[in-house]
Write a protein that holds these residues in place. Structure first.
Motif, short mmCIF file in Angstrom:
data_model
loop_
_atom_site.label_atom_id
_atom_site.label_comp_id
_atom_site.label_asym_id
_atom_site.label_seq_id
_atom_site.Cartn_x
_atom_site.Cartn_y
_atom_site.Cartn_z
N ARG A 48 0.82 -1.21 0.00
CA ARG A 48 0.00 0.00 0.00
C ARG A 48 0.86 1.26 0.00
NH1 ARG A 48 -4.09 -1.23 4.83
NH2 ARG A 48 -4.55 0.99 4.57
N ALA A 49 1.97 1.22 0.75
CA ALA A 49 2.87 2.37 0.78
C ALA A 49 3.51 2.58 -0.60
CB ALA A 49 3.95 2.16 1.84
N MET A 50 3.93 1.49 -1.24
CA MET A 50 4.56 1.62 -2.55
C MET A 50 3.57 2.10 -3.61
SD MET A 50 7.67 1.08 -2.02
CE MET A 50 8.20 1.16 -3.73
N ALA A 51 2.29 1.81 -3.42
CA ALA A 51 1.28 2.32 -4.36
C ALA A 51 1.24 3.84 -4.30
CB ALA A 51 -0.09 1.73 -4.03
N HIS A 52 1.34 4.42 -3.10
CA HIS A 52 1.38 5.88 -2.97
C HIS A 52 2.66 6.44 -3.60
CE1 HIS A 52 -2.16 6.62 -0.47
NE2 HIS A 52 -1.87 5.50 0.18
N VAL A 53 3.77 5.76 -3.39
CA VAL A 53 5.03 6.22 -3.99
C VAL A 53 4.92 6.24 -5.50
CG1 VAL A 53 7.47 5.64 -4.31
CG2 VAL A 53 6.43 5.42 -2.04
N TYR A 54 4.42 5.17 -6.07
CA TYR A 54 4.34 5.05 -7.53
C TYR A 54 3.43 6.12 -8.13
CZ TYR A 54 3.35 3.05 -12.12
OH TYR A 54 3.19 2.87 -13.48
N SER A 55 2.22 6.27 -7.55
CA SER A 55 1.26 7.22 -8.12
C SER A 55 1.77 8.66 -8.02
CB SER A 55 -0.09 7.10 -7.40
OG SER A 55 0.04 7.40 -6.02
N ASN A 56 2.41 9.01 -6.92
CA ASN A 56 2.92 10.37 -6.76
C ASN A 56 4.10 10.66 -7.68
OD1 ASN A 56 1.72 12.15 -4.39
ND2 ASN A 56 1.58 10.01 -3.74
N LEU A 57 4.96 9.67 -7.86
CA LEU A 57 6.08 9.87 -8.79
C LEU A 57 5.57 10.05 -10.22
CD1 LEU A 57 8.74 7.30 -7.47
CD2 LEU A 57 8.82 9.80 -7.31
N GLN A 58 4.53 9.29 -10.58
CA GLN A 58 3.98 9.42 -11.92
C GLN A 58 3.34 10.79 -12.13
OE1 GLN A 58 4.01 7.14 -14.59
NE2 GLN A 58 5.54 6.16 -13.32
N GLU A 59 2.61 11.28 -11.11
CA GLU A 59 1.94 12.57 -11.25
C GLU A 59 2.92 13.74 -11.26
OE1 GLU A 59 -0.85 12.79 -8.09
OE2 GLU A 59 -2.12 11.16 -8.86
N SER A 60 3.96 13.65 -10.46
CA SER A 60 4.89 14.78 -10.31
C SER A 60 5.89 14.87 -11.45
CB SER A 60 5.65 14.66 -8.99
OG SER A 60 6.50 13.52 -9.01
N GLY A 61 6.17 13.76 -12.12
CA GLY A 61 7.17 13.75 -13.18
C GLY A 61 8.59 13.73 -12.67
N VAL A 62 8.78 13.51 -11.37
CA VAL A 62 10.13 13.41 -10.80
C VAL A 62 10.79 12.15 -11.34
CG1 VAL A 62 11.46 13.08 -8.69
CG2 VAL A 62 9.58 14.72 -8.74
N ARG A 63 11.99 12.31 -11.82
CA ARG A 63 12.67 11.20 -12.46
C ARG A 63 13.40 10.31 -11.45
NH1 ARG A 63 16.33 14.48 -16.49
NH2 ARG A 63 16.28 15.83 -14.64
N VAL A 64 13.16 9.02 -11.60
CA VAL A 64 13.90 8.01 -10.84
C VAL A 64 14.92 7.40 -11.78
CG1 VAL A 64 13.76 5.84 -9.58
CG2 VAL A 64 11.93 7.52 -9.36
N PRO A 65 16.21 7.53 -11.48
CA PRO A 65 17.23 7.03 -12.40
C PRO A 65 17.06 5.55 -12.71
CG PRO A 65 18.20 8.35 -10.65
CD PRO A 65 16.78 8.11 -10.26
N ASN A 66 17.21 5.23 -13.98
CA ASN A 66 17.17 3.83 -14.41
C ASN A 66 18.57 3.24 -14.39
OD1 ASN A 66 14.37 3.90 -15.01
ND2 ASN A 66 14.80 4.88 -16.98
N GLN A 67 18.62 1.94 -14.14
CA GLN A 67 19.91 1.26 -14.23
C GLN A 67 20.31 1.16 -15.69
OE1 GLN A 67 19.50 -2.50 -12.28
NE2 GLN A 67 19.77 -1.64 -10.24
#
Length: 261
Positions: A233-252
């Motif tokens: 449930r916590a990771m669901a909030h992380v995922y949705s907020n990152l998608q909405e904000s456009g903050v980039r998570v570096p890819n390997q």
């Protein structure tokens, strides 16, 4: 028929029956007293297994003494029987060393209050809920697999009671606006804290920096038994907020090279 009645009504038979009945009554009273003590003074069930084992031990000792007394009263010489029992006891003792080790370790667990029934613990690499504990073995329901794991007490080397505090480490590109990222992390932590089942959640700040990205830490607390449902449930909030904000998570990055022929 008269001889049978005389035998049944003889003094020895009546005395034997009285001794057996008195033993049953006294042991029954003893069991009730111990159970009343457990319910009154052991709400977290730490001493329950030890006291129940004590009851069984006392019952075995009492019945052994009663049987020996009855044999002696009925004209059976128990001296040789006691000697034979002593030799047999020595042999059994050597064969049951592991059993004694389990019992000794069980007493250590109880006296040290290492854990109790219902605790979420890590034992020998297993993380699970304690569903059963005796002086011989401990059973835990593994949180990862759901398997019921039985561990002999003598094999328990280290134990830890899980406190239910978990960290989410989020890597964020160093090119992102620090104020925007901080506001986003606080927003995620606030949403998680508002969810039912979470005791608390807060943004801890920047945990680490490895050149191209900053590692931000969010820490939440919940019941250890509900670790994985709460984590999802916590990771669901992380995922949705990152998608909405456009903050980039570096890819390997994967460097693939073709070897020339």
């Amino acid at each position: 028929m008269e001889r049978i009645l005389q035998r049944i009504l003889s003094t020895n038979i009546i005395a034997n029956l009285c001794i057996v009945a008195a033993t049953f009554i006294l042991l029954g009273i003893f069991r009730k007293l111990v159970k009343a003590y457990i319910s009154r003074n052991d709400p977290d069930r730490r001493l329950e297994s030890m006291l129940r084992s004590m009851i069984r031990t006392v019952e075995v000792i009492v019945w052994t003494l009663v049987i020996m007394a009855l044999l002696q009263m009925n004209g059976i010489n128990i001296t040789s029987l006691i000697a034979g029992v002593g030799v047999a006891g020595a042999i059994v003792g050597l064969a049951m060393q592991d059993l004694f080790k389990d019992i000794i370790m069980g007493f250590h667990i109880v006296s040290d209050k290492a854990f109790k029934y219902g605790d979420v613990v890590t034992i020998n690499g297993y993380e699970g809920v304690v569903v059963s504990f005796t002086l011989l073995a401990t059973q835990v329901r593994d949180l990862n697999s759901g398997n019921l794991v039985t561990i002999c007490n003598r094999d328990i080397s280290t134990t830890a009671v899980v406190c239910g505090v978990y960290d989410i480490d989020l890597p964020v590109s160093g090119a992102e606006d620090p104020e925007k990222v901080e506001a986003l992390m606080k927003k995620i932590a606030g949403e998680i804290a508002a969810e039912k089942g979470f005791e608390s959640c807060e943004y801890m700040g920047v945990q680490n920096f490895n050149g191209a990205q900053f590692i931000h830490k969010i820490r939440f607390k919940c019941s250890p038994a509900e670790k994985w449902p709460m984590w999802r449930r916590a990771m669901a909030h992380v995922y949705s907020n990152l998608q909405e904000s456009g903050v980039r998570v570096p890819n390997q990055e994967l460097d693939v090279r073709q070897k020339a022929e």
